[in-house]
Scaffold this motif. Structure first.
Motif, PDB file in Angstrom:
ATOM      1  N   TRP A  70      -7.348 -30.438 -22.424  1.00  0.00           N
ATOM      2  CA  TRP A  70      -6.531 -29.419 -21.759  1.00  0.00           C
ATOM      3  C   TRP A  70      -6.465 -29.679 -20.261  1.00  0.00           C
ATOM      4  CZ3 TRP A  70      -3.042 -25.881 -22.883  1.00  0.00           C
ATOM      5  CH2 TRP A  70      -2.730 -24.915 -21.915  1.00  0.00           C
ATOM      6  N   PHE A  71      -7.606 -30.037 -19.675  1.00  0.00           N
ATOM      7  CA  PHE A  71      -7.633 -30.329 -18.244  1.00  0.00           C
ATOM      8  C   PHE A  71      -6.743 -31.528 -17.918  1.00  0.00           C
ATOM      9  CE2 PHE A  71     -12.235 -28.561 -18.161  1.00  0.00           C
ATOM     10  CZ  PHE A  71     -11.741 -27.274 -18.181  1.00  0.00           C
ATOM     11  N   ASP A  72      -6.727 -32.533 -18.801  1.00  0.00           N
ATOM     12  CA  ASP A  72      -5.852 -33.692 -18.589  1.00  0.00           C
ATOM     13  C   ASP A  72      -4.384 -33.267 -18.583  1.00  0.00           C
ATOM     14  OD1 ASP A  72      -8.065 -35.330 -18.527  1.00  0.00           O
ATOM     15  OD2 ASP A  72      -7.910 -35.901 -20.638  1.00  0.00           O
ATOM     16  N   THR A  73      -4.031 -32.357 -19.479  1.00  0.00           N
ATOM     17  CA  THR A  73      -2.656 -31.863 -19.545  1.00  0.00           C
ATOM     18  C   THR A  73      -2.289 -31.118 -18.256  1.00  0.00           C
ATOM     19  OG1 THR A  73      -2.762 -31.654 -21.940  1.00  0.00           O
ATOM     20  CG2 THR A  73      -1.064 -30.382 -20.821  1.00  0.00           C
ATOM     21  N   VAL A  74      -3.195 -30.251 -17.806  1.00  0.00           N
ATOM     22  CA  VAL A  74      -2.953 -29.517 -16.566  1.00  0.00           C
ATOM     23  C   VAL A  74      -2.751 -30.480 -15.406  1.00  0.00           C
ATOM     24  CG1 VAL A  74      -4.016 -27.977 -14.858  1.00  0.00           C
ATOM     25  CG2 VAL A  74      -4.164 -27.428 -17.299  1.00  0.00           C
ATOM     26  N   ARG A  75      -3.598 -31.499 -15.337  1.00  0.00           N
ATOM     27  CA  ARG A  75      -3.513 -32.435 -14.212  1.00  0.00           C
ATOM     28  C   ARG A  75      -2.184 -33.186 -14.209  1.00  0.00           C
ATOM     29  NH1 ARG A  75      -8.049 -34.395 -14.793  1.00  0.00           N
ATOM     30  NH2 ARG A  75      -7.562 -36.136 -16.171  1.00  0.00           N
ATOM     31  N   ARG A  76      -1.706 -33.605 -15.377  1.00  0.00           N
ATOM     32  CA  ARG A  76      -0.425 -34.320 -15.439  1.00  0.00           C
ATOM     33  C   ARG A  76       0.718 -33.442 -14.942  1.00  0.00           C
ATOM     34  NH1 ARG A  76      -2.305 -35.912 -20.502  1.00  0.00           N
ATOM     35  NH2 ARG A  76      -0.803 -34.526 -21.540  1.00  0.00           N
ATOM     36  N   HIS A  77       0.717 -32.186 -15.375  1.00  0.00           N
ATOM     37  CA  HIS A  77       1.771 -31.271 -14.932  1.00  0.00           C
ATOM     38  C   HIS A  77       1.646 -30.968 -13.438  1.00  0.00           C
ATOM     39  CE1 HIS A  77       2.366 -30.660 -19.260  1.00  0.00           C
ATOM     40  NE2 HIS A  77       3.534 -30.139 -18.950  1.00  0.00           N
ATOM     41  N   LEU A  78       0.421 -30.835 -12.956  1.00  0.00           N
ATOM     42  CA  LEU A  78       0.211 -30.584 -11.525  1.00  0.00           C
ATOM     43  C   LEU A  78       0.735 -31.744 -10.693  1.00  0.00           C
ATOM     44  CD1 LEU A  78      -1.089 -29.032  -9.113  1.00  0.00           C
ATOM     45  CD2 LEU A  78      -3.188 -30.319  -9.592  1.00  0.00           C
ATOM     46  N   GLU A  79       0.398 -32.966 -11.090  1.00  0.00           N
ATOM     47  CA  GLU A  79       0.834 -34.146 -10.337  1.00  0.00           C
ATOM     48  C   GLU A  79       2.356 -34.198 -10.271  1.00  0.00           C
ATOM     49  OE1 GLU A  79      -0.870 -36.277  -8.698  1.00  0.00           O
ATOM     50  OE2 GLU A  79      -2.914 -36.307  -9.468  1.00  0.00           O
ATOM     51  N   ALA A  80       3.009 -33.917 -11.397  1.00  0.00           N
ATOM     52  CA  ALA A  80       4.476 -33.951 -11.420  1.00  0.00           C
ATOM     53  C   ALA A  80       5.052 -32.881 -10.510  1.00  0.00           C
ATOM     54  CB  ALA A  80       4.973 -33.771 -12.851  1.00  0.00           C
ATOM     55  N   HIS A  81       4.443 -31.708 -10.518  1.00  0.00           N
ATOM     56  CA  HIS A  81       4.974 -30.619  -9.702  1.00  0.00           C
ATOM     57  C   HIS A  81       4.746 -30.868  -8.212  1.00  0.00           C
ATOM     58  CE1 HIS A  81       5.198 -26.579  -7.841  1.00  0.00           C
ATOM     59  NE2 HIS A  81       6.204 -26.468  -8.669  1.00  0.00           N
ATOM     60  N   LEU A  82       3.597 -31.414  -7.835  1.00  0.00           N
ATOM     61  CA  LEU A  82       3.320 -31.652  -6.419  1.00  0.00           C
ATOM     62  C   LEU A  82       4.282 -32.666  -5.814  1.00  0.00           C
ATOM     63  CD1 LEU A  82      -0.607 -31.738  -6.254  1.00  0.00           C
ATOM     64  CD2 LEU A  82       0.931 -29.867  -5.620  1.00  0.00           C
ATOM     65  N   ALA A  83       4.811 -33.542  -6.632  1.00  0.00           N
ATOM     66  CA  ALA A  83       5.750 -34.557  -6.130  1.00  0.00           C
ATOM     67  C   ALA A  83       7.150 -34.000  -5.922  1.00  0.00           C
ATOM     68  CB  ALA A  83       5.806 -35.737  -7.088  1.00  0.00           C
ATOM     69  N   ARG A  84       7.461 -32.856  -6.517  1.00  0.00           N
ATOM     70  CA  ARG A  84       8.801 -32.291  -6.392  1.00  0.00           C
ATOM     71  C   ARG A  84       9.038 -31.777  -4.975  1.00  0.00           C
ATOM     72  NH1 ARG A  84       9.679 -28.238 -11.393  1.00  0.00           N
ATOM     73  NH2 ARG A  84      11.680 -28.019 -10.322  1.00  0.00           N
ATOM     74  N   GLY A  85      10.130 -32.183  -4.387  1.00  0.00           N
ATOM     75  CA  GLY A  85      10.478 -31.717  -3.044  1.00  0.00           C
ATOM     76  C   GLY A  85      10.022 -32.610  -1.930  1.00  0.00           C
ATOM     77  N   ALA A  86       9.239 -33.652  -2.244  1.00  0.00           N
ATOM     78  CA  ALA A  86       8.724 -34.530  -1.186  1.00  0.00           C
ATOM     79  C   ALA A  86       9.828 -35.320  -0.498  1.00  0.00           C
ATOM     80  CB  ALA A  86       7.685 -35.486  -1.766  1.00  0.00           C
ATOM     81  N   ASP A  87      10.987 -35.445  -1.148  1.00  0.00           N
ATOM     82  CA  ASP A  87      12.106 -36.167  -0.540  1.00  0.00           C
ATOM     83  C   ASP A  87      13.270 -35.231  -0.199  1.00  0.00           C
ATOM     84  OD1 ASP A  87      12.805 -35.532  -3.101  1.00  0.00           O
ATOM     85  OD2 ASP A  87      13.511 -37.533  -3.656  1.00  0.00           O
ATOM     86  N   ASP A  88      13.006 -33.925  -0.160  1.00  0.00           N
ATOM     87  CA  ASP A  88      14.047 -32.946   0.168  1.00  0.00           C
ATOM     88  C   ASP A  88      14.575 -33.213   1.576  1.00  0.00           C
ATOM     89  OD1 ASP A  88      15.429 -30.504   0.907  1.00  0.00           O
ATOM     90  OD2 ASP A  88      14.411 -29.521  -0.767  1.00  0.00           O
ATOM     91  N   LEU A 115      -3.532 -20.424  -4.092  1.00  0.00           N
ATOM     92  CA  LEU A 115      -2.960 -19.146  -4.506  1.00  0.00           C
ATOM     93  C   LEU A 115      -4.025 -18.338  -5.246  1.00  0.00           C
ATOM     94  CD1 LEU A 115       0.496 -20.399  -5.831  1.00  0.00           C
ATOM     95  CD2 LEU A 115      -0.103 -19.656  -3.525  1.00  0.00           C
ATOM     96  N   SER A 116      -3.882 -17.033  -5.219  1.00  0.00           N
ATOM     97  CA  SER A 116      -4.904 -16.176  -5.822  1.00  0.00           C
ATOM     98  C   SER A 116      -4.926 -16.270  -7.336  1.00  0.00           C
ATOM     99  CB  SER A 116      -4.686 -14.722  -5.399  1.00  0.00           C
ATOM    100  OG  SER A 116      -4.824 -14.585  -3.996  1.00  0.00           O
ATOM    101  N   ASP A 117      -3.769 -16.512  -7.956  1.00  0.00           N
ATOM    102  CA  ASP A 117      -3.716 -16.545  -9.406  1.00  0.00           C
ATOM    103  C   ASP A 117      -2.396 -17.173  -9.836  1.00  0.00           C
ATOM    104  OD1 ASP A 117      -4.650 -16.181 -11.930  1.00  0.00           O
ATOM    105  OD2 ASP A 117      -4.357 -14.018 -12.017  1.00  0.00           O
ATOM    106  N   GLY A 118      -2.337 -17.667 -11.057  1.00  0.00           N
ATOM    107  CA  GLY A 118      -1.088 -18.125 -11.633  1.00  0.00           C
ATOM    108  C   GLY A 118      -0.719 -19.565 -11.376  1.00  0.00           C
ATOM    109  N   ASP A 119      -1.547 -20.329 -10.642  1.00  0.00           N
ATOM    110  CA  ASP A 119      -1.235 -21.723 -10.354  1.00  0.00           C
ATOM    111  C   ASP A 119      -1.733 -22.596 -11.509  1.00  0.00           C
ATOM    112  OD1 ASP A 119      -0.374 -23.983  -9.058  1.00  0.00           O
ATOM    113  OD2 ASP A 119      -1.550 -23.649  -7.236  1.00  0.00           O
ATOM    114  N   PHE A 120      -1.409 -23.888 -11.448  1.00  0.00           N
ATOM    115  CA  PHE A 120      -1.842 -24.813 -12.486  1.00  0.00           C
ATOM    116  C   PHE A 120      -3.360 -24.801 -12.633  1.00  0.00           C
ATOM    117  CE2 PHE A 120       2.350 -26.292 -11.369  1.00  0.00           C
ATOM    118  CZ  PHE A 120       2.893 -26.694 -12.577  1.00  0.00           C
ATOM    119  N   VAL A 121      -4.061 -24.794 -11.504  1.00  0.00           N
ATOM    120  CA  VAL A 121      -5.524 -24.821 -11.567  1.00  0.00           C
ATOM    121  C   VAL A 121      -6.069 -23.616 -12.313  1.00  0.00           C
ATOM    122  CG1 VAL A 121      -5.910 -23.647  -9.347  1.00  0.00           C
ATOM    123  CG2 VAL A 121      -7.619 -25.246 -10.218  1.00  0.00           C
ATOM    124  N   HIS A 122      -5.368 -22.487 -12.256  1.00  0.00           N
ATOM    125  CA  HIS A 122      -5.843 -21.297 -12.959  1.00  0.00           C
ATOM    126  C   HIS A 122      -5.705 -21.424 -14.478  1.00  0.00           C
ATOM    127  CE1 HIS A 122      -4.878 -19.709  -8.845  1.00  0.00           C
ATOM    128  NE2 HIS A 122      -6.138 -19.381  -8.988  1.00  0.00           N
TER     129      HIS A 122
END
Length: 546
Positions: free
Chosen positions: A333-351, A250-257
């Motif tokens: 801070w990067f560790d915090t971002v990564r933990r939240h990213l990992e949790a978010h990427l897993a959401r919906g995988a079993d939809d 995404l151009s902006d606003g994602d966890f990586v940003h």
């Protein structure tokens, strides 16, 4: 020797294995010379598809892929692949025919100035006006196409020149090595990294073109500096690595940003401004180090303060030797971002909803594909979902186009990938809009006997533009369409067609197709209703809440 024979011998000397394309009457001498050569002609159903195949061959091998067309309408069909290769940094040589140049008997029938047409789209374009010039023209076209930054080259061989006699001899390729970066530039960059408090590594397309993966992985493991990638940099380092912070899909606003905002030094390895900006530079916020084969192309959002120009792998190795982990580095801070990213990427995988949800689709595809399997994406809404959620484990295993971003390239690219890597699993991922732009190449794949799967994501619309139309609060207009029965359509070409009846059926069906020889097409209805909620609102709200 006949000029066309010499031309083909020059191609053989360059290591050409395949020529993709459609010959015309102006190519007949060249075609006869190919017939008795070691080069295999891959006859396609459209010149555009041939160009995409040649460009993908170049992308995967680093050697120029070759495609062939006649004059006029055949040559003009190479315009989109030329731009695809040129913007995407893929080495490719286009060969086109032409009417006789010494004596024309047909006026201007079918004649356009192809050389002039190709000038803004290529690194090198020439008409061959003398058989004696063939060795130099062929050698130079390959050199230009393959050297950094790679791209498209074009040669026009008129039919009367092709049948001339010549005693010219081939020109061998010269020995060369890519130059390495200046020691002072390395020292300046290393000092900036050491002095930073929160350094961050970005991996772009240039690092995916050459053998940079090993050095970058060693750099990350040695320094402990976290990394993220652009879309065309995916897979250079295994995205299951504990220091991976995501992809700039995404151009902006994602966890990586959120991580980028806190970085005070970003090392850009192989960044190319052709890709959408992975972050927006603002004066004074951070130091940006440009590491690439070529100097930076500066624009309003990319103006690096330090440039280290030379072979990227060597530069990264030298930086690794010069940069040890620093006690003042703070990656909390990067560790915090990564933990939240990992949790978010897993959401919906079993939809379980059907039509299938994009997150579930990507999760199922990832589970079915081996680590070295190759996904070739066409261009559509699904590209954002795959770029963000599909975790690439090896270089060049998720082939997407974030440069020209053209529709119609998915199936041709997958055909080329399977030809280059016949033992690996290859899947083309296309929307119904992009697939039908080059769907005739199903016949090519069947004729070649390829074991290949097309994952067709059907939403009965030009889905990405429809999403953006709604996002910009325009009424729905001009984006919906009808479709054929894709299962029967595939069967008409001699392929096997499949259609899951539920989301639960999809993964076993894909696994079956990957393990069963032949050409397969899976027609999967997809639900894009969550595009705006997830990509525009949920991600931004969650990332801001960190």
């Amino acid at each position: 020797m006949k000029a066309s024979d010499l031309f083909v011998k020059a191609l053989e000397a360059e290591g050409v294995e395949y020529v993709f394309g459609i010959p015309g009457e102006e190519n007949l001498d060249l075609l006869e010379s190919l017939r008795t050569s070691s080069i295999r002609l891959i006859l396609t159903r459209h010149e555009q598809a041939a160009g995409f195949m040649a460009a993908t061959y170049g992308r995967l091998t680093g050697r120029a892929g070759v495609c062939l067309a006649t004059l006029g309408p055949g040559a003009t069909n190479f315009v989109t692949p030329a731009a695809y290769a040129q913007l995407g940094g893929m080495p490719m040589l286009m060969l086109t025919g032409q009417k006789p140049v010494k004596l024309s008997k047909q006026g201007h029938f079918q004649i356009v100035d192809v050389v002039d047409m190709m000038k803004p789209l290529t690194k090198y374009t020439r008409q061959i006006v003398s058989a004696d010039n063939i060795p130099a023209r062929v050698r130079e076209s390959f050199r230009r196409a393959e050297e950094e930054r790679p791209g498209a080259a074009h040669l026009e061989l008129p039919e009367d020149i092709a049948r001339d006699e010549t005693d010219a001899i081939l020109l061998p390729a010269s020995y060369h090595r890519r130059p390495i970066a200046d020691d002072k530039a390395i020292a300046h960059a290393a000092a900036a990294i050491r002095e930073a408090k929160r350094p961050l590594l970005m991996i772009g397309a240039g690092a995916n073109r050459k053998t940079c993966s090993k050095m970058l992985r060693e750099f990350v493991d040695h320094t402990g500096i976290p990394f993220f990638t652009t879309q065309m940099g995916k897979g250079v380092i295994d995205e299951h690595h504990p220091l991976w912070l995501g992809n700039a899909a995404l151009s902006d606003g994602d966890f990586v940003h959120r991580a980028i905002e806190q970085a005070d030094c970003i090392v850009n390895c192989g960044h190319d401004v052709i890709e959408k900006p992975p972050f927006f530079m603002r004066r004074g916020l951070r130091t940006v180090i440009h590491v690439n084969f070529c100097s930076a192309e500066v624009d309003t959002v990319y103006f690096p303060q330090i440039e280290v120009v030379g072979d990227v792998a060597n530069t990264v190795w030298q930086l690794k030797q010069s940069v040890a982990p620093q006690p003042h580095w703070d990656f909390a801070w990067f560790d915090t971002v990564r933990r939240h990213l990992e949790a978010h990427l897993a959401r919906g995988a079993d939809d379980a909803r059907f039509p299938i949800h994009p997150v579930r689709l990507v999760a199922d595809v990832r589970a079915c594909m081996p680590d070295n399997g190759i996904l070739c994406l066409d261009n559509g809404m699904y590209k954002l979902w795959f770029a963000r959620y599909y975790r690439s484990r090896q270089p060049n295993t998720l082939l997407l186009d974030n440069a020209l971003a053209t529709m119609g390239a998915g199936l041709p690219s997958a055909i080329a990938a399977k030809i280059v890597h016949p033992q690996r699993k290859v899947v083309a991922v296309a929307g119904d809009g992009g697939f039908l732009m080059n769907s005739q190449e199903l016949e090519t794949a069947v004729r070649l006997g390829l074991d290949l799967t097309v994952l067709l994501l059907r939403d009965d619309a030009y889905g990405m533009i429809k999403w953006k139309q709604a996002h910009m609060q325009f009424p729905n207009f001009g984006m919906d369409m009808g479709n054929p029965d894709f299962v029967r359509y595939a069967q008409a070409y001699g392929a096997q067609g499949h259609r899951p009846g539920s989301t639960a059926e999809f993964a076993p069906l894909l696994a079956h197709c990957l393990d069963t020889p032949g050409m397969h097409l899976i027609d999967v209805p997809i639900d894009y209703s969550d595009n705006d909620r997830v990509l525009n609102h949920e991600i931004r709200e969650l990332s801001r809440a960190i």
